[in-house]
Motif scaffolding. Structure first.
Motif, PDB file in Angstrom:
ATOM      1  N   UNK A 131     -10.030  -8.469 -48.053  1.00  0.00           N
ATOM      2  CA  UNK A 131      -9.855  -7.955 -46.687  1.00  0.00           C
ATOM      3  C   UNK A 131      -8.731  -6.927 -46.623  1.00  0.00           C
ATOM      4  N   UNK A 132      -7.667  -7.151 -47.364  1.00  0.00           N
ATOM      5  CA  UNK A 132      -6.588  -6.154 -47.383  1.00  0.00           C
ATOM      6  C   UNK A 132      -7.087  -4.821 -47.931  1.00  0.00           C
ATOM      7  N   UNK A 133      -7.838  -4.880 -49.028  1.00  0.00           N
ATOM      8  CA  UNK A 133      -8.354  -3.654 -49.646  1.00  0.00           C
ATOM      9  C   UNK A 133      -9.299  -2.926 -48.698  1.00  0.00           C
ATOM     10  N   UNK A 134     -10.226  -3.658 -48.096  1.00  0.00           N
ATOM     11  CA  UNK A 134     -11.243  -3.036 -47.253  1.00  0.00           C
ATOM     12  C   UNK A 134     -10.721  -2.595 -45.896  1.00  0.00           C
ATOM     13  N   UNK A 135      -9.871  -3.397 -45.295  1.00  0.00           N
ATOM     14  CA  UNK A 135      -9.481  -3.155 -43.907  1.00  0.00           C
ATOM     15  C   UNK A 135      -8.156  -2.408 -43.757  1.00  0.00           C
ATOM     16  N   UNK A 136      -7.307  -2.463 -44.784  1.00  0.00           N
ATOM     17  CA  UNK A 136      -6.004  -1.799 -44.662  1.00  0.00           C
ATOM     18  C   UNK A 136      -5.788  -0.703 -45.711  1.00  0.00           C
ATOM     19  N   UNK A 137      -5.991  -1.058 -46.993  1.00  0.00           N
ATOM     20  CA  UNK A 137      -5.677  -0.113 -48.064  1.00  0.00           C
ATOM     21  C   UNK A 137      -6.555   1.138 -48.008  1.00  0.00           C
ATOM     22  N   UNK A 138      -7.863   0.953 -47.975  1.00  0.00           N
ATOM     23  CA  UNK A 138      -8.768   2.105 -47.989  1.00  0.00           C
ATOM     24  C   UNK A 138      -8.591   3.002 -46.762  1.00  0.00           C
ATOM     25  N   UNK A 139      -8.527   2.459 -45.543  1.00  0.00           N
ATOM     26  CA  UNK A 139      -8.292   3.331 -44.381  1.00  0.00           C
ATOM     27  C   UNK A 139      -6.963   4.084 -44.470  1.00  0.00           C
ATOM     28  N   UNK A 140      -5.916   3.412 -44.951  1.00  0.00           N
ATOM     29  CA  UNK A 140      -4.616   4.075 -45.099  1.00  0.00           C
ATOM     30  C   UNK A 140      -4.703   5.243 -46.079  1.00  0.00           C
ATOM     31  N   UNK A 141      -5.328   5.021 -47.243  1.00  0.00           N
ATOM     32  CA  UNK A 141      -5.422   6.068 -48.257  1.00  0.00           C
ATOM     33  C   UNK A 141      -6.340   7.198 -47.808  1.00  0.00           C
ATOM     34  N   UNK A 142      -7.440   6.874 -47.124  1.00  0.00           N
ATOM     35  CA  UNK A 142      -8.348   7.904 -46.616  1.00  0.00           C
ATOM     36  C   UNK A 142      -7.637   8.812 -45.613  1.00  0.00           C
ATOM     37  N   UNK A 143      -6.664   8.257 -44.901  1.00  0.00           N
ATOM     38  CA  UNK A 143      -5.931   9.031 -43.898  1.00  0.00           C
ATOM     39  C   UNK A 143      -5.099  10.162 -44.469  1.00  0.00           C
ATOM     40  N   UNK A 144      -4.831  10.153 -45.766  1.00  0.00           N
ATOM     41  CA  UNK A 144      -4.048  11.223 -46.380  1.00  0.00           C
ATOM     42  C   UNK A 144      -4.756  12.571 -46.280  1.00  0.00           C
ATOM     43  N   UNK A 145      -6.070  12.561 -46.173  1.00  0.00           N
ATOM     44  CA  UNK A 145      -6.810  13.828 -46.087  1.00  0.00           C
ATOM     45  C   UNK A 145      -6.385  14.616 -44.862  1.00  0.00           C
ATOM     46  N   UNK A 146      -6.178  13.910 -43.754  1.00  0.00           N
ATOM     47  CA  UNK A 146      -5.756  14.575 -42.514  1.00  0.00           C
ATOM     48  C   UNK A 146      -4.258  14.852 -42.508  1.00  0.00           C
ATOM     49  N   UNK A 147      -3.488  14.041 -43.229  1.00  0.00           N
ATOM     50  CA  UNK A 147      -2.029  14.183 -43.194  1.00  0.00           C
ATOM     51  C   UNK A 147      -1.487  15.156 -44.224  1.00  0.00           C
ATOM     52  N   UNK A 148      -2.276  15.505 -45.240  1.00  0.00           N
ATOM     53  CA  UNK A 148      -1.786  16.363 -46.333  1.00  0.00           C
ATOM     54  C   UNK A 148      -1.494  17.781 -45.854  1.00  0.00           C
ATOM     55  N   UNK A 149      -0.578  18.435 -46.527  1.00  0.00           N
ATOM     56  CA  UNK A 149      -0.195  19.806 -46.149  1.00  0.00           C
ATOM     57  C   UNK A 149      -1.196  20.845 -46.628  1.00  0.00           C
TER      58      UNK A 149
END
Length: 484
Positions: free
Chosen positions: A92-110
């Motif tokens: 659940x941590x991997x699916x619900x927290x880790x993956x969404x957090x890492x996917x969010x870097x696409x929008x946050x990257x410079x």
């Protein structure tokens, strides 16, 4: 140790209902390897910063670092069983927290060329297929055993990863889509001879085999300066890849070969209009094995001077246009390109001969590509001057090639030796440009020494052609209905 760890990982993945093929195995191994690699990279940079009296800014927040969720260690350096999640909690941590957090870097990257953006793209494309949290814990523990901090460790891991890519290609319907035989790539690079400072490009990079082999070739060209090494890391290798899994594998493959932030873009190269390519976009060297047999949409074909549904022919036009004047290229393509009589094939051969010096054609035997039932050739050309003479070489290893007898480096020694001087031999000959038919521009492989190979197509190749013709007929019928 590495080989056993990979076997243990595959054994654990075999138990998962969501992982049924070699493609699934390497996909799931890749994202875990990537996070393990990222943890080591961050620790190295933090150590360097500490030695310089500086504070390192971690890319990942503390809860999402490998050391926190995947492999928390006790004071003895061993896995802290109490702190390490497992079972449903881990899944659940991997699916619900880790993956969404890492996917969010696409929008946050410079920007798209940052490692943050790569993180975001990878985890936007992927999903965790390991549903059993206990299996996931087992796999993570095996991944954590791997060390790839030193060049020796990275070298061994890269070889194992390449083996997995090869197995994935062999298991697929079209093996050539994922895996171009490395001996063939190395021979292509030795003919093209890239140099440090030149920009090298593959617009259909797949698992990035061409870019990785080119990196190894340049890295071994004598003693390189610190500036040279930085150039190789950041301003030398460029790729584009349409398919999500291949994009991820390509990035991981380059990382394991020693390139920290690969310049691979996740995009469909064929959506680019040829007219929009500027001088700043061009490359010194193009190395590629573009996909063939596809049927591209009509609107996409509008981007090209010579309009055709054949994917490989569109890529060839792209590669010719994106080369710098004086740039060199080696491209794998179906051997039928040399003799097809349709308007697009004839026009494309005419353009190639007029705008480039097609100096070498390597005719590859059946079985060169495992799992792909087509014969191929390699086109070697330089841009900026018309073709004066084409040197042909008919590769014949003297055996039937297959999974148990694949192409090897020794098979290409004679080709590489003769190609340096374009020498004639029982397997090689030259054709002057003026001898090429100006109506058909036919470049068929016809050995004047009497050893011309009769190409017997495999049943799979025949079925694929029938399917392609059926699709083309259906498209024509659909167009007729639209007019009625």
């Amino acid at each position: 140790m590495f080989e056993q760890a990979f076997k243990n990982i595959d054994d654990a993945l075999w138990k998962e209902a969501g992982c049924t093929t070699e493609l699934d195995y390497i996909e799931q191994t890749s994202w875990l390897l990537f996070l393990k690699y990222l943890d080591g990279l961050e620790e190295d940079k933090a150590s360097i910063a500490a030695l310089e009296g500086k504070k390192y800014g971690y890319i990942l927040d503390q809860p999402y670092r490998w050391e926190s969720w995947a492999a928390p260690k006790g004071k003895d350096g061993k896995l802290d069983q109490k702190a390490a999640a497992t079972g449903d909690d881990l899944r659940d941590f991997v699916n619900q927290k880790l993956f969404p957090y890492l996917a969010g870097f696409k929008a946050r990257a410079t920007g798209p060329n940052t490692i943050e953006y790569k993180i975001g793209e990878i985890f936007s494309e992927l999903k965790n297929r390991i549903a059993n949290g206990y299996n996931l814990r087992d796999i993570i523990d095996h991944i954590d055993e791997l060390r790839f901090r030193s060049q020796t460790e990275k070298h061994e891991l890269s070889h194992l990863y390449e083996a997995k890519i090869r197995n994935m290609g062999n298991a697929g319907r079209n093996g050539g889509e994922y895996y171009t035989p490395r001996p063939l790539i190395r021979a292509m690079i030795q003919v093209v001879k890239p140099e440090v400072g030149e920009r090298i490009y593959d617009g259909a990079c797949g698992s990035a085999g061409f870019l990785c082999e080119a990196f190894d070739y340049l890295r071994n060209q004598g003693k390189l300066s610190t500036s040279d090494l930085k150039t190789l890391q950041t301003r030398t290798f460029y790729g584009k890849e349409k398919k999500g899994l291949a994009y991820i594998i390509g990035i991981m493959n380059m990382i394991l070969h020693g390139i920290e932030a690969p310049n691979i873009v996740h995009t469909n190269t064929l959506t680019e209009n040829l007219a929009d390519i500027q001088d700043k976009d061009r490359y010194d060297v193009v190395l590629a094995n573009p996909p063939f047999g596809g049927k591209e949409r009509k609107e996409l074909q509008q981007n090209f001077t010579i309009r055709t549904g054949e994917t490989a022919f569109l890529f060839l036009q792209h590669f010719i246009r994106i080369l710098k004047a004086g740039g060199r290229s080696a491209i794998v393509i179906k051997n039928t390109f040399l003799s097809n009589t349709d308007n697009a094939s004839v026009a494309l051969r005419k353009e190639l001969l007029a705008s480039c010096n097609l100096h070498t054609v390597l005719d590859c035997p059946s079985g060169t590509f495992q799992g792909a039932g087509v014969k191929t050739v390699v086109l070697f050309f330089e841009k900026g001057a018309p073709t004066r003479k084409v040197w042909f070489y008919q590769l014949d290893p003297g055996r039937n090639m297959g999974k148990t007898n694949p192409l090897n480096d020794d098979d290409l020694v004679d080709f590489l030796k003769l190609q340096k001087t374009f020498a004639d031999s029982p397997k090689s000959w030259s054709v002057a440009a003026e001898a090429i038919d100006t109506e058909t521009f036919d470049l068929s492989v016809k050995n004047p020494n009497g050893s011309e190979e009769i190409a017997h197509r495999s049943p799979q190749a025949i079925m694929e052609e029938i399917a392609a013709l059926d699709a083309e007929s259906a498209e024509i019928l659909e167009n007729i209905r639209a007019l009625l």
